[in-house]
Motif scaffolding. Structure first.
Motif, PDB file in Angstrom:
ATOM      1  N   ASP A   1       0.112  -2.165   0.870  1.00 40.12           N
ATOM      2  CA  ASP A   1       0.070  -3.436   0.145  1.00 40.12           C
ATOM      3  C   ASP A   1      -1.225  -3.555  -0.654  1.00 40.12           C
ATOM      4  OD1 ASP A   1      -1.950  -4.277   1.935  1.00 40.12           O
ATOM      5  OD2 ASP A   1      -0.576  -5.519   3.101  1.00 40.12           O
TER       6      ASP A   1
ATOM      7  N   TYR B   1       2.525  -3.718  -4.445  1.00 39.07           N
ATOM      8  CA  TYR B   1       2.652  -2.640  -3.471  1.00 39.07           C
ATOM      9  C   TYR B   1       2.308  -1.330  -4.178  1.00 39.07           C
ATOM     10  CZ  TYR B   1       4.903  -5.210   0.367  1.00 39.07           C
ATOM     11  OH  TYR B   1       5.175  -6.048   1.416  1.00 39.07           O
TER      12      TYR B   1
ATOM     13  N   VAL C   1       2.422  -0.293   4.849  1.00 37.51           N
ATOM     14  CA  VAL C   1       3.670  -1.051   4.845  1.00 37.51           C
ATOM     15  C   VAL C   1       4.789  -0.199   5.431  1.00 37.51           C
ATOM     16  CG1 VAL C   1       5.428  -2.161   3.400  1.00 37.51           C
ATOM     17  CG2 VAL C   1       2.992  -2.494   2.890  1.00 37.51           C
TER      18      VAL C   1
END
Length: 124
Positions: free
Chosen positions: A30, A15, A36
């Motif tokens: 991501d 991430y 995200v």
């Protein structure tokens, strides 16, 4: 859109955490560059930022340098505020004055470059 991004961190899950400083938030994407989540907005309260300038991620926490609010804010891996350091301490020498960068060592000590106090402070 990003506005003055100045720091980035990639965790063990790949991430990507971006200090989107001009938007006073942390953007999380991501490894395929898909959105995200994000953390924060402009302000002084818990979970809000004024010039987030650095970020560090461990297995359990997300640490964010909130430069103009004179603190390091700590969030859990669910992006929820946990606590802060360097601000509002009864011990004046523990307070930060525009921290600009930091890191977390292998013993979870937090080493902070405190720009206006012209020093590096260590919190355990």
């Amino acid at each position: 859109y990003l506005n003055n991004p100045i720091s980035i961190f990639i965790d063990k899950k790949d991430y990507i955490y971006i200090c989107d400083t001009g938007n006073n938030r942390i953007l999380i994407i991501d490894d395929k560059y898909n959105f995200v989540d994000s953390i924060g907005k402009y302000g002084k309260d818990y979970g809000e930022f004024n010039f987030p300038s650095d970020i560090f991620v461990t297995d359990s926490n997300i640490y964010i340098c909130d430069q103009k609010n004179n603190r390091i804010q700590v969030f859990n891996k669910n992006y929820k505020y946990e606590f802060e350091i360097g601000n509002k301490s009864k011990k004046e020498y523990e307070n930060l004055n525009e921290p600009i960068s930091f890191l977390v060592d292998f013993e979870n000590n937090i080493l902070v470059c405190d720009s206006k106090n012209n020093c590096v402070k260590i919190y355990d």
